[in-house]
Write an enzyme that holds these catalytic residues in place. Structure first.
Site, PDB file in Angstrom:
ATOM      1  N   PRO A  90       0.807  -1.224   0.000  1.00 25.76           N
ATOM      2  CA  PRO A  90       0.000   0.000   0.000  1.00 25.76           C
ATOM      3  C   PRO A  90       0.838   1.272   0.000  1.00 25.76           C
ATOM      4  O   PRO A  90       0.327   2.354  -0.279  1.00 25.76           O
ATOM      5  CB  PRO A  90      -0.837  -0.120   1.282  1.00 25.76           C
ATOM      6  N   GLU A 117       2.009  -7.867   9.042  1.00 27.51           N
ATOM      7  CA  GLU A 117       2.102  -6.430   9.256  1.00 27.51           C
ATOM      8  C   GLU A 117       2.911  -5.728   8.172  1.00 27.51           C
ATOM      9  O   GLU A 117       2.683  -4.564   7.865  1.00 27.51           O
ATOM     10  CB  GLU A 117       2.740  -6.149  10.630  1.00 27.51           C
ATOM     11  N   ARG A 155      -2.691  -8.928 -21.044  1.00 22.93           N
ATOM     12  CA  ARG A 155      -3.608  -8.627 -22.148  1.00 22.93           C
ATOM     13  C   ARG A 155      -2.975  -7.683 -23.164  1.00 22.93           C
ATOM     14  O   ARG A 155      -3.476  -7.552 -24.284  1.00 22.93           O
ATOM     15  CB  ARG A 155      -4.917  -8.045 -21.625  1.00 22.93           C
ATOM     16  N   ASP A 170      -8.960   1.320 -25.200  1.00 25.76           N
ATOM     17  CA  ASP A 170      -9.495   1.094 -23.863  1.00 25.76           C
ATOM     18  C   ASP A 170      -9.423   2.374 -23.051  1.00 25.76           C
ATOM     19  O   ASP A 170      -8.611   3.258 -23.313  1.00 25.76           O
ATOM     20  CB  ASP A 170      -8.667   0.025 -23.127  1.00 25.76           C
TER      21      ASP A 170
END
Length: 252
Positions: A90, A117, A155, A170
């Protein structure tokens, strides 16, 4: 491309990698996958991969040794001199289509999926080439993030989608969101497909799609326009959208 995934939960991956576009990519040999349990590299008899953090605190921290040894082993077996080693975290840079296109140029990707953690800081400093976050939220582990990135990268590889033009328009690939799509029937419960799409006039259709792509971006993701270089026609359309928005707000 070769993709290796280091995880404590390898059983999470077959359902994703063995279906749809990711499976097709492997079948045509555009990519090969290897999912490795880095617990197998632990050098203690109990195969533990985590320990209490120095200085105290909640949770457990992944030890450096199993991950260092796993990455070194995979790198030694790689045909690529410097594979990209991606840490799902994160704290990493937020993932986007530009990063997907960059990673799609690589020959070998190694994903590290953490749990607990966090990671021993030495893993970040000495093993990893890229730290990536798929969004401003916290998941139980890095596995789902790795799957998202793998799907978005694979992809883009040649021949995977069958039509090389498929991904070029896209959302985000052009810098704008994609235009609306319609299919049969032309009239469904009195909701009709725009006449221009039934006209057969490809110049007008292309123009409509370009305008609606800009309109959708202006309404839903105006932040994408901050660094987007508009041509003269797009500037006129944008002025039109602003006036429409002002009129709608007055009517309310």
């Amino acid at each position: 491309m070769k993709i290796d995934v280091l995880t404590l939960f390898p059983e999470m991956f077959p359902g994703v990698l063995n279906n749809s576009i990711l499976k097709r990519a492997e079948d045509i040999k555009a990519v090969s996958y290897r999912v490795v349990n880095f617990r197998d590299y632990a050098d203690n008899k109990h195969h533990t991969v985590d320990d209490y953090p120095y200085g105290g605190g909640a949770g457990m921290v992944l030890k450096p040794q199993p991950i260092f040894d796993a990455v070194e082993d995979l790198t030694a077996r790689s045909e690529t001199e410097n594979p990209r080693v991606i840490l799902l975290c994160p704290q990493g840079a937020r993932y986007n289509q530009k990063k997907a296109e960059e990673l799609a140029q690589s020959e070998h990707l190694i994903f590290i999926c953490g749990h607990y953690e966090g990671y021993d800081e030495r893993i970040r400093e000495h093993v990893v080439t890229d730290e990536i976050s798929i969004g401003d939220f916290v998941l139980t582990g890095g596995e789902l993030g790795a799957m998202v990135i793998i799907d978005s990268v694979v992809r883009l590889l040649p021949d995977v989608l069958g039509n090389e033009q498929s991904h070029m328009k896209d959302s985000f690939s052009t810098g704008l969101l994609e235009h609306p799509h319609y299919t049969r029937p032309a009239d469904f419960r009195d909701m009709k497909v725009p006449d221009v799409l039934l006209s057969g006039n490809h110049r007008l259709i292309d123009e409509w799609r370009a305008k609606e792509s800009l309109r959708r971006t202006f309404i839903r993701r105006p932040d994408l326009l901050e660094d987007y270089l508009l041509d003269d026609q797009q500037k006129k359309w944008l002025q039109e959208f602003v006036k429409e928005q002002e009129t709608n707000q007055k009517d309310k």
